[in-house]
Design an enzyme around this catalytic site. Structure first.
Site, short mmCIF file in Angstrom:
data_model
loop_
_atom_site.label_atom_id
_atom_site.label_comp_id
_atom_site.label_asym_id
_atom_site.label_seq_id
_atom_site.Cartn_x
_atom_site.Cartn_y
_atom_site.Cartn_z
N GLY A 244 47.14 44.42 34.01
CA GLY A 244 46.73 43.12 34.53
C GLY A 244 45.75 43.21 35.67
O GLY A 244 45.20 42.19 36.11
N LYS B 98 38.08 58.08 47.42
CA LYS B 98 38.82 58.15 48.69
C LYS B 98 39.84 59.29 48.68
O LYS B 98 40.44 59.60 49.71
CB LYS B 98 39.51 56.82 48.97
N ARG C 51 38.37 49.98 60.40
CA ARG C 51 39.81 49.78 60.33
C ARG C 51 40.52 51.13 60.16
O ARG C 51 39.89 52.12 59.77
CB ARG C 51 40.13 48.86 59.16
#
Length: 610
Positions: free
Chosen positions: A284, A405, A534
């Protein structure tokens, strides 16, 4: 005007023209028009009747004169010539004489008046009637076949709102030439000045063969102006008739970023998917749902859509069933949590899939920094459960979706994905199932990615927030990422980490500026705000570590990373102790382990093979 009315009008006008041509010729040749001889009367009737006969035969009355060109002129030549030849035949047969000078002048006047009447109407329509409608002054980028086709359509489209003023083309041989009366003004570097000088309101890019890099270069020049920039639709959409040539679309950020598409090996993918049972975890999600769409094109026997969120699984199920309703594909949905090992084993045992695409994962970097234990449960334990079940049930190929990453990770998300790669590579050593991983960069438009965030900020009037002015990322589209994953499954021998050559990285601040301009605003109207990096973020991402790089490509734009050290004992220790660790300690241990900064003490080996 109906066709019958149009035909009647043409017959009346042409009849007047034919008779006028004949009697003017009589005056020019014989200096008289009041003497109507029998040969003149018979010739007039012959030419008039033959003109209408040949006009109908050659469909002269059906021509749309607003689109007239050399072809229509040739038809007029045939109709007039055949009419005069018929008159010549009648004169010779009936009167045994030929008034050659009279017929020659009649032919000339006939051609001039019939052709002239059509083109005078066309000129009147283009220059008088169409000019009463306001049209935006438009600059066309590209004076090739596509550009000239667009210009022609814009000129002829009386209901259109665009008026082509000039062409831009880098081919210097075309400079200073006119195409359909429209000048080719110069190259791309002159766009800004030309827009100001000619008061251009709209720019249309009409070069289908442009690479993304070339399109980006042109767009940056267009973005220096206040003119709205649009692009020609995809050629396949034009050819199939889905849209017309004058239905231009706005330039999308996907047009400017990422790489030029790599063609996939249809035959090898068909062999691995067609008539097979395929299972997609995280079906999904952004990547999982697109993988499911791409897989469905190859007509598997069954496609099992597995996910934790019932709404997203229901949505992709309904979409696929509607889109592929004329196929024999059986779409099956399973709501399951990868952290439930027994449930995942049950699903795998029930369907015995030939291929598993493992797309389920937590991917949001800042959220995983705040919730490292959830990253461990979903990205590590979930992957291990899925891999164990696949191995136990004899799955042919298991493809794990990874990320750039995972290379030299500084975040919890990247670290857990790197450790998941280690689990998958270790599984390949102990299982008959082929286990592989696929790494790629940021996906344009996926949920939680930067582009939807920027678009929402622009809709609210700004400012657009960027963490750091020097931050860069690799980008690719969701369909491209999904095709890579499927291609990797077809290429898999087992144990590989496939990496896509994603071209040049893109500055996030440039992406933000492009989105603002594509939305029809200036940077000053929306504003840019730098918020600072961040936790867990890096200024730049990598696709391979230095010790992983294989220079050779196994497929165009696809590399294989070398197998690095697998720290399975250390991963087992984290899995057995993570719930008792405080978050900062867990973050530190995950990042250290993923970067090969491990304790030298021996630890028991984890058993994760089936």
């Amino acid at each position: 005007m109906t066709y019958r009315q149009r035909l009647s009008l043409f017959i009346i006008v042409d009849s007047i023209i034919v008779l006028t041509a004949i009697y003017i010729s009589q005056f020019l040749v014989n200096a008289t028009i009041h003497v109507i001889t029998l040969p003149l009367l018979i010739s007039s009737i012959t030419i008039l009747l033959c003109h209408h006969f040949f006009s109908v035969r050659h469909k002269l009355y059906k021509k749309a004169w607003e689109y007239a060109s050399i072809g229509e002129l040739l038809i007029i030549f045939k109709v007039v010539s055949f009419s005069i030849f018929s008159a010549i035949g009648v004169q010779l047969l009936v009167f045994q004489e030929l008034h050659f000078r009279l017929l020659a002048v009649t032919w000339l006047l006939h051609m001039l008046l019939i052709g002239g009447s059509r083109f005078v109407w066309r000129m009147y329509r283009d220059s008088i009637i169409n000019k009463k409608v306001y049209k935006k002054r438009t600059l066309i980028i590209g004076a090739g076949s596509a550009g000239t086709m667009v210009a022609r359509q814009l000129i002829k489209n009386k209901d259109g709102h665009l008026l082509p003023i000039g062409f831009i083309d880098d081919n210097v041989k075309k400079h200073q030439l006119d195409i359909f009366g429209i000048p080719v003004i110069g190259g791309v570097e002159k766009i800004e000045n030309i827009v100001k000088e000619l008061e251009i309101e709209q720019i249309i890019i009409t070069i289908p063969s442009l690479s993304k890099k070339e399109l980006n270069t042109i767009f940056q020049e267009c973005a220096k102006t206040k003119a709205k920039t649009q692009i020609l639709p995809m050629l396949e959409d034009l050819v199939t008739g889905k849209i017309s040539v004058n239905q231009f679309r706005d330039v999308q950020v996907e047009d400017l970023l990422g790489r030029d598409q790599v063609d996939i090996d249809i035959e090898s993918i068909s062999d691995s998917i067609t008539d097979k049972v395929v299972l997609v975890t995280g079906a999904g999600g952004s990547i999982g749902s697109e993988i499911s769409r791409q897989i469905s094109n190859f007509k598997p026997k069954q496609l099992i859509l597995l996910g934790r969120g019932e709404n997203s699984i229901y949505t992709i199920e309904m979409e696929l069933k509607d889109r592929f309703k004329n196929t024999d594909i059986e779409f099956i949905t399973e709501i399951a949590d990868l952290q439930d090992a027994k449930r995942i084993m049950s699903v795998m045992s029930q369907y015995n899939p030939d291929v598993v695409y493992h797309a389920a994962a937590h991917k949001h970097v800042p959220l995983m920094e705040r919730n490292p234990e959830e990253a461990v449960k979903n990205n590590l334990i979930g992957t291990m459960n899925a891999a164990n079940a696949a191995s136990w049930c004899g799955v042919g190929t298991f493809v794990m979706i990874s990320t750039d990453k995972a290379v030299n990770p500084t975040s919890v998300m990247g670290s857990t994905k790197r450790l998941a790669e280690m689990i998958v590579q270790n599984m390949d050593k102990h299982s008959d199932t082929r286990f592989v991983a696929v790494r790629f960069g940021n996906v344009l438009g996926s949920r939680g990615s930067v582009i939807p965030l920027f678009k929402k900020q622009i809709e609210k009037g700004g400012p657009v927030t960027v963490t750091h002015p020097d931050m860069v990322r690799y980008f690719m589209t969701i369909p491209e990422a999904s095709r890579l994953v499927i291609q990797a499954g077809a290429l898999a021998n087992g144990g590989e980490i496939f990496v896509l050559d994603m071209g040049e990285p893109v500055k996030i601040v440039d992406l933000a500026k492009n989105l603002i301009k594509l939305s029809g605003y200036s940077i000053d109207e929306i504003g840019l705000e730098f918020t600072g990096m961040r936790p867990g973020e890096k200024l730049f991402e990598e696709l391979l570590k230095d010790d992983e790089v294989h220079e050779d490509q196994v497929y165009p734009k696809i590399h294989i990373g070398k197998t690095a050290t697998l720290y399975l004992e250390e991963i087992e220790e984290i899995l057995s102790t993570y719930s008792s660790l405080d978050r900062q300690t867990l973050r530190t241990r995950l990042v250290n382990l993923a970067n090969n900064n491990v304790s030298p003490q021996p630890k028991p080996i984890m058993s994760i093979s089936g």
